[in-house]
Design a protein around this motif. Structure first.
Motif, PDB file in Angstrom:
ATOM      1  N   CYS A  41       0.326   4.217   6.430  1.00  0.00           N
ATOM      2  CA  CYS A  41      -0.318   4.825   7.478  1.00  0.00           C
ATOM      3  C   CYS A  41       0.526   3.884   8.842  1.00  0.00           C
ATOM      4  O   CYS A  41       1.147   2.856   8.756  1.00  0.00           O
ATOM      5  CB  CYS A  41      -1.636   4.342   7.916  1.00  0.00           C
ATOM      6  SG  CYS A  41      -2.845   5.075   6.598  1.00  0.00           S
ATOM      7  N   CYS A  51      -8.780  -2.735   7.968  1.00  0.00           N
ATOM      8  CA  CYS A  51      -7.761  -2.460   6.797  1.00  0.00           C
ATOM      9  C   CYS A  51      -6.288  -2.350   7.325  1.00  0.00           C
ATOM     10  O   CYS A  51      -6.150  -1.987   8.099  1.00  0.00           O
ATOM     11  CB  CYS A  51      -8.228  -1.008   6.661  1.00  0.00           C
ATOM     12  SG  CYS A  51      -7.283   0.060   5.363  1.00  0.00           S
ATOM     13  N   GLY A  52      -5.529  -3.014   6.522  1.00  0.00           N
ATOM     14  CA  GLY A  52      -3.982  -2.800   6.664  1.00  0.00           C
ATOM     15  C   GLY A  52      -3.705  -3.538   7.505  1.00  0.00           C
ATOM     16  O   GLY A  52      -2.345  -3.936   7.600  1.00  0.00           O
ATOM     17  N   CYS A  62       0.817  -1.191  -0.082  1.00  0.00           N
ATOM     18  CA  CYS A  62      -0.016   0.135  -0.076  1.00  0.00           C
ATOM     19  C   CYS A  62       0.922   1.341  -0.042  1.00  0.00           C
ATOM     20  O   CYS A  62       1.900   1.413   0.838  1.00  0.00           O
ATOM     21  CB  CYS A  62      -1.051   0.050   1.210  1.00  0.00           C
ATOM     22  SG  CYS A  62      -1.962   1.443   1.100  1.00  0.00           S
ATOM     23  N   CYS A  93       0.032   0.776  10.472  1.00  0.00           N
ATOM     24  CA  CYS A  93      -0.459  -0.381   9.784  1.00  0.00           C
ATOM     25  C   CYS A  93       0.729  -1.271   9.044  1.00  0.00           C
ATOM     26  O   CYS A  93       1.553  -0.828   8.658  1.00  0.00           O
ATOM     27  CB  CYS A  93      -1.311   0.057   8.601  1.00  0.00           C
ATOM     28  SG  CYS A  93      -1.713  -0.926   7.122  1.00  0.00           S
TER      29      CYS A  93
END
Ligand code: SF4
Length: 335
Positions: free
Chosen positions: A105, A323-324, A101, A108
């Motif tokens: 973040c 997410c992630g 990704c 993450c």
């Protein structure tokens, strides 16, 4: 699995062959062309040679209610997909939209892997088919799909939309749009485009902080697109679609979980058509999860402020479904 050559093979075939093939792959979940009995034998042989249907995958972790699979792509890169089984025969597949990704973040694990490339629509659908084939043997079906795995779906917009249309196709996978959800870290341009698709797919925002300052610290995307910009795009989305937004909020000890931040969150979300999903964080080298008491206190402040709160995708300790966080436990290498 590589079905890119199908159209070429079908050039001299009657039109209905396309539909028969879609039904076989996406509706009957065949894993070998010999199972496509509606097709003539010579065509099955041709397809078997040019368009292999086998999905290379390893099931990395399996617990009572969840299964995580590592899918190996044609170019040997790896992605993860998760099946989460809920009571009442609800089976949700969490898919990746990219290898790694680019959003980075801080909390993450996927963000730390870096970014390799976008997934094609077929590679996104393949993750769903992997579990659909498994569930078929157990007389079960995939009932929900969430784009909350590796990657930011809005920066692989066209392929994600193409995958949604394949999964939504009544002649194939036939999953209602309302049973699918996309989660974004906040790409205003993507949100605006998505609002105009005319699809009833659900939208979630990975919010994780109620102000721009904190959000910039933990989500670098905020330095490019401020929280205000993102909320403006979401307002437009709600105006056009009249659909609720799920605001995902990760509970990180002493970072995102203080009572002050809860009050700020109430202010930010007051009057919005939507609800907050509080996500338990899993310990990493950098951050710790909030205590149960802190989560309860945070939740109470939101509820006192008339914000609807749910706690979803908090599965067995050994599976991370938000997410992630998919890659958090397996120390996944994507190449
Ligand atoms: S939380 Fe989501 S958007 Fe952020 S780095 Fe991880 S996968 Fe990407």
């Amino acid at each position: 699995m590589n079905i890119q050559g199908i159209n070429e093979i079908l050039i001299d075939q009657p039109k209905y062959r396309q539909q028969q093939i879609e039904k076989a792959i996406y509706g009957e979940f065949i894993s070998d062309w010999s199972e496509a009995i509606a097709l003539p034998e010579h065509l099955r042989k041709q397809l078997a040679e040019a368009c292999p249907l086998d999905i290379h995958a390893e099931e990395t972790i399996s617990s009572g209610d969840s299964r995580k699979a590592l899918i190996i792509l044609e170019d040997e890169l790896k992605i993860e997909a998760v099946l989460m089984m809920h009571k009442g025969d609800r089976n949700t597949v969490c898919v990746s939209s990219q290898v790694g990704c680019p959003m980075g973040c801080l909390f993450c694990a996927t963000g730390k892997l870096g970014f390799k490339r976008n997934l094609t629509a077929d590679e996104i659908v393949e993750q769903v088919l992997y579990f659909a084939r498994q569930l078929k043997k157990e007389n079960k079906r995939v009932t929900n799909i969430v784009f909350m795995g590796m990657g930011e779906p809005m920066v692989n917009y066209d392929n994600v939309m193409a995958a949604i249309r394949i999964l939504n196709n009544p002649n194939g996978f036939n999953l209602g749009a309302r049973r699918m959800s996309i989660s974004t870290s906040g790409i205003p341009e993507g949100i605006r485009k998505f609002a105009r698709e005319g699809l009833e797919v659900n939208l979630a925002l990975s919010l994780h902080a109620p102000n721009n300052e904190l959000r910039c610290k933990i989500m670098p995307v905020s330095r490019r697109h401020s929280l205000e910009e993102v909320m403006d795009a979401l307002r437009e989305y709600v105006d056009i679609t009249h659909r609720k937004i799920m605001f995902e909020y990760i509970m990180i000890k002493d970072v995102t979980d203080t009572p002050e931040l809860a009050h700020e969150l109430v202010k930010l979300l007051s009057g919005w058509l939507g609800y907050v999903n509080l996500i338990n964080y899993n310990q990493t080298e950098m951050f710790a999860p909030s205590t149960r008491e802190r989560i309860e206190e945070f939740k109470q402040i939101l509820e006192d402020g008339h914000i609807t709160v749910v706690q979803r995708y908090t599965f067995g300790q050994d599976i991370d479904g938000a997410c992630g966080q998919l890659a958090a436990r397996t120390k996944l290498q994507i190449d």
